[in-house]
Write a protein that holds these residues in place. Sequence first.
Motif, short mmCIF file in Angstrom:
data_model
loop_
_atom_site.label_atom_id
_atom_site.label_comp_id
_atom_site.label_asym_id
_atom_site.label_seq_id
_atom_site.Cartn_x
_atom_site.Cartn_y
_atom_site.Cartn_z
N ASN A 371 27.23 -11.07 5.56
CA ASN A 371 25.95 -10.37 5.72
C ASN A 371 24.89 -10.87 4.74
O ASN A 371 23.69 -10.83 5.04
CB ASN A 371 26.14 -8.86 5.56
N ASP A 372 25.32 -11.33 3.55
CA ASP A 372 24.37 -11.95 2.62
C ASP A 372 23.75 -13.18 3.25
O ASP A 372 22.53 -13.40 3.16
CB ASP A 372 25.06 -12.32 1.31
N GLU A 377 19.11 -15.74 6.53
CA GLU A 377 18.67 -16.36 7.77
C GLU A 377 17.83 -15.42 8.62
O GLU A 377 17.56 -15.69 9.79
CB GLU A 377 19.88 -16.84 8.57
N ASP A 378 17.42 -14.27 8.03
CA ASP A 378 16.63 -13.26 8.75
C ASP A 378 17.35 -12.74 9.99
O ASP A 378 16.75 -12.49 11.04
CB ASP A 378 15.26 -13.82 9.16
N MET A 379 18.67 -12.55 9.86
CA MET A 379 19.48 -12.00 10.94
C MET A 379 19.98 -10.62 10.53
O MET A 379 20.15 -10.32 9.33
CB MET A 379 20.66 -12.93 11.25
N ASN A 380 20.21 -9.76 11.51
CA ASN A 380 20.69 -8.42 11.23
C ASN A 380 22.15 -8.46 10.77
O ASN A 380 22.92 -9.34 11.20
CB ASN A 380 20.59 -7.55 12.48
N PRO A 381 22.58 -7.53 9.92
CA PRO A 381 23.98 -7.52 9.47
C PRO A 381 24.92 -7.15 10.61
O PRO A 381 24.53 -6.52 11.59
CB PRO A 381 23.98 -6.45 8.37
N ARG A 382 26.16 -7.56 10.47
CA ARG A 382 27.17 -7.23 11.47
C ARG A 382 28.22 -6.33 10.82
O ARG A 382 28.39 -6.31 9.58
CB ARG A 382 27.82 -8.48 12.03
N GLU A 383 28.93 -5.59 11.64
CA GLU A 383 29.95 -4.67 11.13
C GLU A 383 31.10 -5.45 10.49
O GLU A 383 31.59 -6.43 11.06
CB GLU A 383 30.48 -3.80 12.28
N GLY A 384 31.49 -5.05 9.30
CA GLY A 384 32.56 -5.73 8.58
C GLY A 384 32.12 -7.00 7.88
O GLY A 384 32.98 -7.75 7.40
#
Length: 408
Positions: A371-372, A377-384
């Motif tokens: 997620n860091d 990269e201006d992307m949304n975080p993902r679960e886990g």
Amino acid sequence: MSIKSKIGEWLGFKSTPLVISGPDELARIFGAEFVTGTGQSVTPLRAMQLAIVFSCVRVLSESMGMLPCRLLKQDGKYKQPAINHKLYELLSIAPNDYMTAQEFWELLMVCLCLRGNFYAYKVCALGEVVELLPLDPSSVTPKLKDDWTVEYQVNFKNGGIKTLSQDEIWHVRLFTLDGLTGLNPVAYARKCIGLGLDTEEHGAKLFKNGAVTSGVLETEESLTDVAFNRLKAEFEENYTGLANTYKPMILEQGLKWKPTALNLEDSQFLETREYQKSEICGLFRVPPHLVAAMDKMTLNNIEHMGMSFVNYSLVPYMTRIESRIRVGLLSEKDRKNHYAKFNAGALLRGDLKTRYESYGKGIQWGWLSPNDCRELEDMNPREGGDIYLTPMNMTTKPEDDSDAKKAS
């Protein structure tokens, strides 16, 4: 009328400053200014007419302008963006009503490269800086007072000379000899830049009349003054200049065209121009390949020069500006736990392969989470995706942990 409008009217920001107090102007008045062999003075604006100077200044200013600058707040071991501080918006979005942050940093770099100093008036409200208004460096004269405080004399076209305190002016300077005024690169390299301007002028004259430098007219007969003047006028009109190159000649009275090559003096200026390019690149510490000087470049040294550009060209400017932000724009209370930071990683924005390889190593060694990397990269975080890995061969032994607990 708003408070900012009153301040702008009082300081004369709506009018163009009268450039009469800068070192360049004083040098010109007292006859100490360096002039080229063609009689032209070497000023910052004149130096920018030399292509290599323009290219170096442009590379430095645009590279600094593309780097995001954020205000951070440190709380113990942790740090986070100080989005609630007024200075955060000034540094990252817009320092005033008519400039973006990128344009502001570009202007700052142009002033440092051509003048050695950058000045901005600080508009303050409730003890915080709410706007930064750039000033013409040639219209500002710093002065160290007897009590070791600094005052700035600013010369405005309509407002005359006004004396402002150190609390009202933000001053960024290059390295100095007196600790107060930054050294002007153009002033100290005037002969080098002047030689480059002279070689350009020589080249323009050399190729302006192509036929004159490529051959001569010969005849065994003597020409009358009338015939000579007619021949000269006709020849200059029809056969000189690049537009008439390779145009067939009509000769009379036994005239013959004898081609000649460039003499050594005329040919030598080409090598002189190349040498001036490398010397001026050294003046601004810009790798030659960034200004299209590819003579001695290879795939190997281009990569290393790209890294040296960041480390030895941009980082000194970044740390200099970051220090002046902390000292000159933050209050004594805020500067203890607030600081500004440029993100040099933005230079890899167009290098997808290098970025992803760096992210892979960061995740592998546990100092980055997926997620860091997605956030960078201006992307949304993902679960886990907030898990930090720890390589098995890098963990401590259980017996070491138990010994440490017993010792404590």
